[in-house]
Design a protein around this motif. Structure first.
Motif, PDB file in Angstrom:
ATOM      1  N   SER A 168      47.282  35.284  43.803  1.00 22.26           N
ATOM      2  CA  SER A 168      46.139  34.417  43.569  1.00 22.26           C
ATOM      3  C   SER A 168      45.553  34.654  42.178  1.00 22.26           C
ATOM      4  O   SER A 168      45.944  35.589  41.455  1.00 22.26           O
ATOM      5  N   PHE A 169      44.599  33.817  41.812  1.00 17.88           N
ATOM      6  CA  PHE A 169      43.907  33.959  40.525  1.00 17.88           C
ATOM      7  C   PHE A 169      43.230  35.322  40.431  1.00 17.88           C
ATOM      8  O   PHE A 169      43.298  35.992  39.386  1.00 17.88           O
ATOM      9  N   VAL A 170      42.599  35.752  41.504  1.00 14.77           N
ATOM     10  CA  VAL A 170      41.894  37.045  41.494  1.00 14.77           C
ATOM     11  C   VAL A 170      42.879  38.200  41.432  1.00 14.77           C
ATOM     12  O   VAL A 170      42.636  39.200  40.747  1.00 14.77           O
ATOM     13  N   HIS A 171      44.003  38.090  42.139  1.00 12.76           N
ATOM     14  CA  HIS A 171      45.019  39.153  42.097  1.00 12.76           C
ATOM     15  C   HIS A 171      45.541  39.359  40.674  1.00 12.76           C
ATOM     16  O   HIS A 171      45.815  40.490  40.264  1.00 12.76           O
ATOM     17  N   LYS A 172      45.694  38.267  39.931  1.00 12.85           N
ATOM     18  CA  LYS A 172      46.297  38.357  38.601  1.00 12.85           C
ATOM     19  C   LYS A 172      45.312  38.811  37.518  1.00 12.85           C
ATOM     20  O   LYS A 172      45.732  39.056  36.386  1.00 12.85           O
ATOM     21  N   MET A 173      44.038  38.896  37.858  1.00 18.20           N
ATOM     22  CA  MET A 173      43.057  39.333  36.862  1.00 18.20           C
ATOM     23  C   MET A 173      43.249  40.800  36.501  1.00 18.20           C
ATOM     24  O   MET A 173      43.736  41.605  37.304  1.00 18.20           O
ATOM     25  N   ASP A 174      42.877  41.134  35.286  1.00 22.03           N
ATOM     26  CA  ASP A 174      42.915  42.519  34.842  1.00 22.03           C
ATOM     27  C   ASP A 174      41.908  43.337  35.654  1.00 22.03           C
ATOM     28  O   ASP A 174      40.783  42.871  35.893  1.00 22.03           O
ATOM     29  N   PRO A 175      42.279  44.539  36.113  1.00 19.95           N
ATOM     30  CA  PRO A 175      41.330  45.343  36.909  1.00 19.95           C
ATOM     31  C   PRO A 175      40.037  45.655  36.162  1.00 19.95           C
ATOM     32  O   PRO A 175      38.974  45.766  36.783  1.00 19.95           O
ATOM     33  N   ARG A 176      40.100  45.773  34.841  1.00 20.33           N
ATOM     34  CA  ARG A 176      38.873  46.000  34.074  1.00 20.33           C
ATOM     35  C   ARG A 176      37.939  44.806  34.187  1.00 20.33           C
ATOM     36  O   ARG A 176      36.708  44.961  34.337  1.00 20.33           O
ATOM     37  N   ALA A 177      38.509  43.600  34.127  1.00 16.49           N
ATOM     38  CA  ALA A 177      37.695  42.384  34.259  1.00 16.49           C
ATOM     39  C   ALA A 177      37.082  42.295  35.650  1.00 16.49           C
ATOM     40  O   ALA A 177      35.916  41.918  35.805  1.00 16.49           O
TER      41      ALA A 177
END
Length: 264
Positions: free
Chosen positions: A14-23
């Motif tokens: 998903s979009f959230v899964h692909k986000m950088d963990p820092r973000a």
């Protein structure tokens, strides 16, 4: 017990899964600040809408979150009832003699419950869409400026990651011990409260023994593999900040501006 979702990670695309963990960590931190900015009906409604949008973007089903957070939801209902029955102020809504319910009590109860709900949902989505290793790396990088004041950033991030990872493990271990005790004739769910408390003792002792054994095995495994702290360590997985992360944080800032406008 097996449905508990604290500390669990669900792989996905998903979009959230692909986000950088820092973000994601920055997003959650700023969102927590935004939750305490809200103080009106419209601002809390906006928080619920934002939380629903994030949940849809993470592709995590609402039913799954509710089933996994039932103990927290029970606590939320208890908090709501406390405010309803003990907070005074505003017009008198219900008068049953010794039980008086005021408008301010209902208002505060709903607001606090909504605040508690969105905080739990957002933090749960963070752990469900981010692996413990990614959370550790993101925390360590975000806290790296504090190394100048001799703060053990790597160790703190590692402890938080291990704690998150141990929660589902201990839940699974508790479920196994409960089933083993019940197979031996122990009754943990019925009877007087006094008998239930006594039945929990045989459950806690093996659980603590198992937890300490797992912690010792983990420490031994880390020492055998040459772990000596974060100094001089390299990374196998490199974090990459993308336009997706920037847009997510900008959208959150816009939402906070809307919340400020919706304040009383």
């Amino acid at each position: 017990m097996t449905k508990m979702i604290f500390g669990r990670f669900l792989p996905g695309d998903s979009f959230v899964h692909k986000m950088d963990p820092r973000a994601k960590l920055l997003f959650v931190f700023i969102f927590i600040i935004a939750v305490f900015i809200a103080n009106s009906t419209w601002s809390y409604a906006a928080l619920l809408v934002i939380t629903l949008l994030i949940m849809l973007m993470s592709k995590i089903k609402l039913r799954y979150l509710i089933n996994g957070l039932k103990p927290v939801l029970i606590l939320m209902v208890f908090t709501l009832l406390l405010h309803v029955f003990f907070t005074k102020g505003g017009a008198l809504v219900v008068d049953f003699g010794w039980v008086n319910i005021y408008e301010e009590g209902i208002r505060q109860g709903i607001f606090i419950s909504v605040r508690f709900l969105v905080l739990v949902f957002i933090t749960s989505i963070l752990t469900l869409t981010t692996s413990p290793i990614a959370i550790t790396d993101g925390l360590e990088i975000l806290l790296s400026p504090f190394k100048k004041v001799k703060l053990p950033v790597h160790e703190l991030a590692l402890m938080m990651s291990i704690a998150l990872r141990f929660i589902p493990t201990l839940m699974d271990e508790t479920d196994k011990i409960m089933k083993a005790q019940m197979a031996r004739g122990s009754d943990l769910t019925t009877g007087p409260v006094k008998d239930r408390v006594k039945a929990v003792v045989p459950l806690l002792i093996p659980l603590f023994v198992s937890a300490f054994k797992r912690a010792e095995d983990l420490a031994t495994a880390m020492e055998v593999r040459g772990y000596r702290g974060g100094e001089g360590r390299t990374r196998y997985r490199l974090l990459k900040w993308t336009m997706r992360d920037t847009l997510a944080l900008l959208a959150l800032l816009v939402m906070i501006a809307i919340l400020v406008l919706l304040r009383n």
